[in-house]
Structures are given as structure tokens and as C-alpha cells.
Write an enzyme that holds these catalytic residues in place. Structure first.
Site, PDB file in Angstrom:
ATOM      1  CG  ASP A  10      -2.049  -0.969   1.170  1.00  0.00           C
ATOM      2  OD1 ASP A  10      -1.938  -1.937   0.270  1.00  0.00           O
ATOM      3  OD2 ASP A  10      -2.805  -1.215   1.908  1.00  0.00           O
ATOM      4  CG  ASP A  48      -6.607  -0.009   1.194  1.00  0.00           C
ATOM      5  OD1 ASP A  48      -6.874  -1.124   1.498  1.00  0.00           O
ATOM      6  OD2 ASP A  48      -7.054   0.841   1.776  1.00  0.00           O
ATOM      7  CG  HIS A  50     -11.389   1.151   0.229  1.00  0.00           C
ATOM      8  ND1 HIS A  50     -11.319  -0.237   0.601  1.00  0.00           N
ATOM      9  CD2 HIS A  50     -10.263   1.580   1.010  1.00  0.00           C
ATOM     10  CE1 HIS A  50     -10.792  -0.554   1.656  1.00  0.00           C
ATOM     11  NE2 HIS A  50      -9.777   0.623   1.839  1.00  0.00           N
ATOM     12  CG  HIS A  54     -15.243   0.057   1.474  1.00  0.00           C
ATOM     13  ND1 HIS A  54     -14.476  -0.079   2.721  1.00  0.00           N
ATOM     14  CD2 HIS A  54     -15.129  -1.012   0.850  1.00  0.00           C
ATOM     15  CE1 HIS A  54     -14.327  -1.409   2.803  1.00  0.00           C
ATOM     16  NE2 HIS A  54     -14.654  -2.043   1.646  1.00  0.00           N
ATOM     17  CG  HIS A  83      -8.517   5.170   2.964  1.00  0.00           C
ATOM     18  ND1 HIS A  83      -9.527   4.743   3.683  1.00  0.00           N
ATOM     19  CD2 HIS A  83      -7.827   3.912   2.542  1.00  0.00           C
ATOM     20  CE1 HIS A  83      -9.467   3.490   4.001  1.00  0.00           C
ATOM     21  NE2 HIS A  83      -8.703   2.921   3.374  1.00  0.00           N
ATOM     22  CE  LYS A 108      -4.183  -4.455   1.190  1.00  0.00           C
ATOM     23  NZ  LYS A 108      -4.858  -3.252   2.100  1.00  0.00           N
ATOM     24  CB  CYS A 153      -2.178  -3.018   5.129  1.00  0.00           C
ATOM     25  SG  CYS A 153      -3.858  -2.441   5.034  1.00  0.00           S
TER      26      CYS A 153
END
Ligand code: VGL
Ligand code: ZN
Length: 202
Positions: A10, A48, A50, A54, A83, A108, A153
């Protein structure tokens, strides 16, 4: 064939200085992350990723504050500032991270109702990302992990990697932590206990 892979977690604009969920000290680790990337024959990135709205975003709930705890169907879940929304500049990799040689990018957090700290298993602890199978099919047995954030993470990925049977080292100086309510020390202890090597990259 080398049986070792580097997992860079990330390294995205929203986790760096000025980002929506900026991790203190994130920009300072960029040179170290690049040095690690240079040293490894095999590099995997996580991103990351989203959808807008989310469930892990505080803004998705009435009156919810960022960094507060919420109760989800799968258990407690921290609510974050919005984010790494798919397709936005905040979700892009930091421009100074040398991502060219990455052989795989694992995205993810794309299921609207499930957060995913770990690169292996989402926060419901059931849904798989496919990374375990990918790494094993390619014959990797040892993983070195760096990136953001150490106590979320990176740590969850390292613990799941141990669980999946990999030898795991975290290059702690190639990470930075959010440190929410002592989460840095707590996750360092959990990793130590799980047999994650806590090393330095420099
Ligand atoms: C992360 C919180 C929410 C991380 C991602 O990369 O550590 N933390 N989403
Ligand atoms: Zn996230």
C-alpha cells in the site's frame, strides 16, 4: 530460481504526506522501499482499492467519526477517513516508488461491505484474495514485507503469511505506523509471537 519475494504494501498517495489517511513518516521510507525493491528478483505490490462509499469509511455512516470503532457482521471494524477510492489520485502509487519491476499487483478492499487489511484474507477472515495460491504456485517460500501501515496492512499480511506457512520477515525500517491506541506495539508483539522476523532493510 530464487524462492524469496518482496511484498510492498500500500505505498499509495492517500497513505503518504498530504493524503486522506496519511501515515506519519510514510514519505521518509520511500528510499528504503526502493532499495529493497532493487535488491529482490521478485516483487509483489498491494494496492488498497475501495469503491466510493465503502463500509469502512466513516463518511458512509451517519454521525460516525473517523478512527472510531464500529461493529460489523464479521466483528469490530475501525472506521477510516475515506481513502484509496478506485480510480482517484489518492489510490495511485506514490510517484517516487519504483513500481516498474513488480510482477503482480494485488488489489484489496474492493468488496463494498468488507475491509481488507491483509493481502491474503479480508477482514471477515474468510474471503481470500488469491495471493497465497499465487505465491505457492510460483514456488516462493520466504516473504519479506515492507510498506504501509506497519500496524494494519503490513502486520495483518505478515500474520496471515505465517499462518499460510511462509517464512516471513518484516523490514521494520521500511514501514511506518498509524499507531492508533498503541496498535504499533501491540502488532509488533503479535508478529514476534507468530514467528515473524522483525528486521531492518538498511
Ligand atoms: C490500511 C487502514 C485502512 C493500511 C488500509 O494500508 O494499513 N489501513 N486501509
Ligand atoms: Zn483501506
Amino acid at each position: 530460481m530464487s524462492s524469496e519475494a518482496l511484498i510492498v504494501v500500500d505505498m499509495q498517495n492517500d497513505f503518504c504526506d498530504g493524503g486522506a489517511l496519511a501515515v506519519p513518516g510514510a514519505n521518509a521510507i520511500v528510499p528504503l522501499v526502493n532499495r529493497l525493491i532493487g535488491r529482490f528478483d521478485h516483487v509483489v505490490l498491494t494496492q488498497d482499492w475501495h469503491p466510493g462509499g465503502h463500509a469502512s469509511f466513516a463518511t458512509s455512516w451517519p454521525d460516525a467519526q473517523p478512527f472510531s470503532a464500529a461493529s460489523f457482521s464479521y466483528g469490530p471494524q475501525t472506521l477510516w477517513p475515506a481513502h484509496c477510492v478506485q480510480g482517484t489520485p489518492g489510490a495511485e502509487f506514490h510517484a517516487d516508488v519504483n513500481v516498474i519491476k513488480a510482477e503482480l499487483i494485488v488489489r484489496k478492499g474492493f468488496h463494498a461491505g468488507i475491509d481488507s487489511y491483509s493481502a491474503f484474507r479480508e477482514n471477515d477472515r474468510i474471503t481470500r484474495t488469491g495471493l497465497d495460491g499465487y505465491l505457492k504456485e510460483r514456488g516462493f517460500t520466504r516473504l519479506v514485507i515492507c510498506g504501509l501501515a506497519l500496524d494494519y496492512c503490513v502486520a495483518w499480511s505478515a500474520l496471515d503469511a505465517r499462518h499460510a506457512g511462509f517464512d516471513v520477515a518484516v523490514a521494520v525500517d521500511g514501514t511506518a505506523a498509524i499507531d492508533l491506541d498503541g496498535s504499533r506495539e501491540k502488532m509488533l508483539a503479535e508478529m514476534r509471537q507468530a514467528g515473524v522476523e522483525l528486521g531492518v532493510a538498511a
